[in-house]
Design an enzyme around this catalytic site. Structure first.
Site, mmCIF file in Angstrom:
data_model
loop_
_atom_site.group_PDB
_atom_site.id
_atom_site.type_symbol
_atom_site.label_atom_id
_atom_site.label_comp_id
_atom_site.label_asym_id
_atom_site.label_seq_id
_atom_site.Cartn_x
_atom_site.Cartn_y
_atom_site.Cartn_z
ATOM 1 C CB ALA A 174 -0.921 -0.001 1.211
ATOM 2 N N GLY A 205 1.939 -5.229 1.568
ATOM 3 C CA GLY A 205 0.772 -5.595 0.778
ATOM 4 C C GLY A 205 1.125 -6.224 -0.553
ATOM 5 C CD GLU A 259 -1.170 -8.144 3.542
ATOM 6 O OE1 GLU A 259 -1.771 -8.532 4.563
ATOM 7 O OE2 GLU A 259 -1.224 -6.968 3.128
ATOM 8 C CD GLU A 297 3.133 -5.173 6.226
ATOM 9 O OE1 GLU A 297 2.333 -5.514 5.357
ATOM 10 O OE2 GLU A 297 4.193 -5.802 6.454
#
Length: 267
Positions: A63, A113, A116, A136
Site C-alpha cells: 500500500a 501488501g 500479501e 509493516e
C-alpha cells in the site's frame, strides 16, 4: 499510462502493476483498478488463467504509505468493519473466491501488501532478483490483508514469525526453500516461465482445475473428516461426462497434449 495494465490473449489475462516510479505501490486508484481487473477476469468466459506481474524493478511495494495508510489512523469502527469485505487490490480478500488460476510472476521486491498480493495468487514464480518482506512492523502495524494467514498456511509459523517479528526480507532462494514460491528462474525468462505454466494449466479440463482450486480453499483449516468429505463430494461430482470421456479417449489413443515419453506431444 494506466496504473494497471490489463491485456488478454489466448485465454490468458496479463495484469501488470504499472507504477514503477513508486515501486508499484497501491494507492486508491490502483486499488480500484485492480478490483476492476479481477472482476473482469472472473466474468470473462474467454479467459481461464491470469498472470500478475509488476513494471520496472519491483513486483509491488504494498500500500502507498503516503496516500493509502494515513487515512486509517482515524478510521471509525464502522469503516474498519466495512473494510473486511474489501481487501487490498481485491484478490487478497473480497475477490479471493475466483476459482480461475492466478500466477504471480514476481519480478522484484514484493513487500508488505505486495507480499500479501503475491501470496493471494495460486502459483508464485520468482525471478532470481525477487525479494520478499513483511516490513509493516517498522511502521507501527502488521499485515491485515491475508499476509499472516497465507504465510502461516503456505510457509508455517516459523517463517511467518521470523518475517513479521524481524521485519527483515528474504531472497528468492530462501523463499523457494520456505515453499513460498514454486521455483526461481533467470530474470529474463520470468514471463516466459509464467506463460509456460499457464499453458500447462490450459491443457487441462478447466472444470477440474477450478473444482480442485475450490476444494483446496475449502479444506484449509478444517478437521480431517470434513476435508475428506469435501474432497470426495467435489472430486466425484466435478466431471462433465462428455468432456471426461473425450479426454480419456485421447489418453487411450496416446494423443493427449503435453504427453511425455515415447509418444510425446507438444502443449
Amino acid at each position: 499510462m494506466p496504473k494497471v495494465i490489463y491485456e488478454t490473449k489466448d485465454r490468458i489475462a496479463r495484469i501488470t502493476l504499472n507504477r514503477p516510479e513508486a515501486k508499484n505501490a497501491i494507492d486508491q486508484e490502483t486499488h480500484a483498478l485492480l478490483w476492476q481487473a479481477w472482476e473482469d477476469f472472473a466474468a470473462d468466459d474467454t479467459l481461464d488463467v491470469a498472470i500478475l506481474t509488476g513494471a520496472g524493478d519491483a513486483f509491488c511495494a504494498g500500500a502507498d504509505l503516503k496516500t493509502f495508510i494515513p487515512p486509517w489512523m482515524d478510521a471509525t469502527p464502522v469503516r474498519v468493519r466495512e473494510n473486511v469485505a474489501t481487501g487490498l487490490g481485491g484478490l487478497t480478500r473480497g475477490l479471493h473466491r475466483t476459482y480461475k488460476p492466478v500466477i504471480a510472476a514476481v519480478n522484484g521486491w514484493a513487500l508488505a501488501g505486495g507480499l500479501e498480493t503475491a501470496l493471494a495468487c495460486d502459483i508464485r514464480i520468482a525471478s532470481e532478483r525477487a525479494q520478499f518482506g513483511s516490513f509493516e512492523a517498522r511502521r507501527g502495524y502488521h499485515h491485515g490483508d491475508g499476509g499472516i494467514v497465507r504465510l502461516v498456511n503456505t510457509c508455517g509459523t516459523g517463517v511467518a514469525l521470523e518475517m513479521l517479528l524481524t521485519a527483515e526480507p528474504i531472497d528468492a532462494e530462501r523463499a523457494l526453500r520456505a515453499n513460498m514460491v514454486s521455483r526461481v528462474v533467470p530474470h529474463e525468462r520470468l514471463l516466459e516461465e509464467a506463460e509456460t505454466t499457464a499453458q500447462h494449466i490450459l491443457r487441462n479440463s478447466q472444470r477440474a482445475v477450478r473444482s480442485a482450486k475450490e476444494t483446496i480453499m475449502d479444506v484449509v483449516g478444517r478437521p480431517l473428516d470434513d476435508q475428506l468429505r469435501i474432497e470426495a463430494l467435489n472430486g466425484y461430482s466435478s466431471a462433465d461426462p462428455e468432456e471426461t470421456l473425450a479426454l480419456l479417449q485421447r489418453f487411450y489413443d496416446k494423443s493427449d497434449a503435453g504427453r511425455a515419453g515415447s509418444t510425446e506431444t507438444p502443449l
